[in-house]
Design a protein around this motif. Structure first.
Motif, PDB file in Angstrom:
ATOM      1  N   ASN A 133       0.811  -1.216   0.000  1.00  0.00           N
ATOM      2  CA  ASN A 133       0.000   0.000   0.000  1.00  0.00           C
ATOM      3  C   ASN A 133       0.843   1.264   0.000  1.00  0.00           C
ATOM      4  O   ASN A 133       0.302   2.366  -0.009  1.00  0.00           O
ATOM      5  N   MET A 134       2.178   1.109   0.012  1.00  0.00           N
ATOM      6  CA  MET A 134       3.078   2.260   0.018  1.00  0.00           C
ATOM      7  C   MET A 134       3.752   2.477  -1.336  1.00  0.00           C
ATOM      8  O   MET A 134       4.023   3.609  -1.728  1.00  0.00           O
ATOM      9  N   LEU A 135       4.031   1.394  -2.044  1.00  0.00           N
ATOM     10  CA  LEU A 135       4.672   1.472  -3.356  1.00  0.00           C
ATOM     11  C   LEU A 135       3.748   0.856  -4.398  1.00  0.00           C
ATOM     12  O   LEU A 135       2.902   0.029  -4.078  1.00  0.00           O
ATOM     13  N   THR A 136       3.931   1.262  -5.635  1.00  0.00           N
ATOM     14  CA  THR A 136       3.157   0.641  -6.705  1.00  0.00           C
ATOM     15  C   THR A 136       3.694  -0.769  -6.952  1.00  0.00           C
ATOM     16  O   THR A 136       4.890  -1.032  -6.768  1.00  0.00           O
ATOM     17  N   PRO A 137       2.837  -1.695  -7.364  1.00  0.00           N
ATOM     18  CA  PRO A 137       3.312  -3.055  -7.634  1.00  0.00           C
ATOM     19  C   PRO A 137       4.439  -3.104  -8.651  1.00  0.00           C
ATOM     20  O   PRO A 137       5.395  -3.873  -8.491  1.00  0.00           O
ATOM     21  N   SER A 138       4.366  -2.282  -9.698  1.00  0.00           N
ATOM     22  CA  SER A 138       5.413  -2.311 -10.719  1.00  0.00           C
ATOM     23  C   SER A 138       6.753  -1.869 -10.147  1.00  0.00           C
ATOM     24  O   SER A 138       7.803  -2.454 -10.475  1.00  0.00           O
ATOM     25  N   SER A 139       6.750  -0.861  -9.279  1.00  0.00           N
ATOM     26  CA  SER A 139       8.003  -0.408  -8.666  1.00  0.00           C
ATOM     27  C   SER A 139       8.597  -1.478  -7.758  1.00  0.00           C
ATOM     28  O   SER A 139       9.816  -1.685  -7.743  1.00  0.00           O
ATOM     29  N   MET A 140       7.734  -2.170  -7.012  1.00  0.00           N
ATOM     30  CA  MET A 140       8.211  -3.234  -6.133  1.00  0.00           C
ATOM     31  C   MET A 140       8.829  -4.375  -6.928  1.00  0.00           C
ATOM     32  O   MET A 140       9.866  -4.935  -6.553  1.00  0.00           O
ATOM     33  N   ILE A 141       8.219  -4.721  -8.065  1.00  0.00           N
ATOM     34  CA  ILE A 141       8.736  -5.833  -8.862  1.00  0.00           C
ATOM     35  C   ILE A 141      10.091  -5.486  -9.449  1.00  0.00           C
ATOM     36  O   ILE A 141      11.039  -6.287  -9.388  1.00  0.00           O
TER      37      ILE A 141
END
Length: 510
Positions: free
Chosen positions: A350-358
């Motif tokens: 909920n803090m980072l976008t999924p694409s950034s995390m991946i």
């Protein structure tokens, strides 16, 4: 017409526990939450079984009196069983009662877990691995699908918790298995015989033989080797570790049986917003290419993750000369970092976008495996430990986060798409063990590091291509689909929201 502004009174913000307690009073929400807890426990047991496979591998070789290249067929048969099981369970999921199907699969996993260490012939053990993976696939496929059915689009956090439960089980498994492992022992010389191999270590069930090269006689192709037999070699006690796994699987099955008998059918578990798939907005060739790239990503990811966790103990013991307890411990360290960062992913989602995390995780993964490769070449022990933590960190949240990212930015994750993902993921674990087992046995154990680093680079490339594909190709189709979709104004309870306070009201008077 006169508009009277009424003072907006924002309700006092309730604590998270207070919101949860209020929602828990609703029978539908309560039932959904309890079933979700059952799924968490089932996945924890699945993770325990997966985490046990690596440390127990050497003892299974001991029981079957085989080498790495032969025993690697266990992992391949398990992957084949999982692939077939995922296909069959995906078909049965819509035809059978969900609770009964999950319970039956867990009972089957319990039975086959107890039988595996009793199989001294390798073909029999391969068959048991196949059958256990077959029924375990039903638990994983049904569990992921059921969670989405329960919570709909609000399953993001629950999906992270579900896979954290899997990681937690994998963390505990090596520690619970280690006390039952047979110690590795090498004995001194008794007789000398000519052989054509420079180094060979063979485990037997009743007798342990160690062949040690005589470094003073390295002439020609035939070396002088010394052999020793110890008829009192300690036997493996790995059966007790697998009995623990069987009991855990059984404990996970009981709640689903109870829930099944408490209600005739799960009528209240119909998904909240089951919309038409967006595949009709995307041309078939583009849709097929997209699904193929998604499948390729999960193929490479699961090939890397499962190979590392399964062969890490073998590589450190046989390739680097570590002791079995150290091999089990470094596997536990990997699982510890894996579980810890998967837990943190519950909050990061909920803090980072999924694409950034991946992207961040894939970069860390390639860097960590690069360090692991260098440390393997130069036998830097501390580097192996540190890089194993980095690999656990990087692989921890890729799987559940990619599910979320695909749903939000690529295509809608339908049952067919999920089936492709699961089958490709299982196929990755099916192909890699045979290839890696051959390379480690016939060439060098360092191929463990070479192959995984190469796969990590390929994984990063696939994700970048898929991301560009979603931005430059799929974006226009998404816009067309959004234009056709009505606004969703469902109530929080109906949409499966856990915590959402009521908004303030503005009153209009005519």
């Amino acid at each position: 017409m006169e508009v009277i502004d009424v003072e907006i009174r924002k309700p006092a913000r309730k604590s998270s526990f207070g919101q949860f307690k209020e929602h828990f009073e609703d029978p539908v929400y309560k039932n959904k939450f309890i079933c979700t807890l059952f799924l968490f426990w089932a996945f924890l047991v699945l993770g325990f079984a997966a985490g046990q496979s690596g440390p127990s591998f050497l003892d299974l070789m001991l029981i079957t009196n085989t080498k790495v290249e032969q025993a690697s067929a266990l992992f391949t048969s398990g992957a084949v069983g999982f692939t077939v099981g995922a296909f069959v369970s995906g078909f049965l999921y819509d035809k059978c009662n969900k609770l009964l199907l999950l319970a039956a699969c867990l009972v089957g996993s319990s039975i086959f877990s107890a039988v595996i260490p009793l199989c001294t012939p390798l073909p029999a053990m391969i068959a048991m691995y196949f059958l256990r993976s077959f029924v375990s696939a039903g638990v994983e496929t049904g569990g992921n699908t059921d969670l989405i059915r329960l919570w709909g689009k609000d399953s993001r956090v629950f999906m992270q918790i579900l896979h954290f439960s899997f990681a937690l089980g994998g963390l505990v498994a090596p520690l619970a298995t280690e006390p039952f492992l047979a110690p590795k022992s090498v004995h001194t010389t008794i007789t000398t015989v000519p052989v054509n191999e420079s180094h060979f270590l063979e485990y037997g069930y009743n007798t342990t033989k160690a062949y040690v090269q005589d470094s003073l006689r390295l002439n020609g192709t035939s070396y002088n080797m010394t052999t020793a037999a110890n008829e009192d070699a300690p036997k493996s006690q790995i059966l007790f570790a697998f009995i623990i796994t069987a009991v855990l699987f059984l404990s996970a099955a009981i709640p689903f049986f109870v829930e099944f008998f408490l209600r005739k059918a799960d009528k209240n578990r119909k998904p909240e917003d089951e919309q038409e798939v967006d595949g009709h907005c995307i041309p078939p060739p583009v849709y097929v290419i997209t699904v193929a790239m998604i499948g390729a990503f999960f193929f490479c990811y699961c090939a890397l993750e499962e190979t590392f966790m399964s062969f890490l103990a073998v590589f450190t013991v046989e390739g680097l000369g570590w002791t079995k307890p150290d091999g089990a411990l470094v596997t536990s360290v990997f699982w510890g970092s894996f579980a810890a960062f998967r837990f943190l992913g519950i909050f990061f989602i909920n803090m980072l976008t999924p694409s950034s995390m991946i992207i961040l995780c894939l970069v860390i993964l390639s860097a960590s495996l690069g360090v692991f490769l260098v440390c393997s070449l130069f036998a830097v022990t501390i580097g192996i430990w540190i890089s194993s933590v980095g690999i656990g960190l990087a692989t921890s949240i890729v799987y559940p986060t990619t599910f979320t990212w695909v749903e939000e930015h690529v295509i809608k994750v339908t049952g067919r798409v999920t089936s492709v993902i699961v089958i490709c993921a299982a196929s990755g674990g099916m192909a890699t063990p045979l290839l890696l087992g051959y390379l480690m046995e016939e060439v060098t154990y360092l191929w463990f590091s070479y192959l995984l680093f190469l796969v990590s680079v390929i994984l990063l490339i696939i994700h970048i291509v898929l991301r560009l594909h979603s931005v430059f190709v799929l974006k226009k189709y998404h816009r067309a689909a959004e234009a056709e979709s009505p606004n969703e104004l469902a109530a929080p309870q109906e949409r499966g929201k856990m915590f959402e306070p009521n908004e303030h009201v503005r009153t209009f008077e005519l």
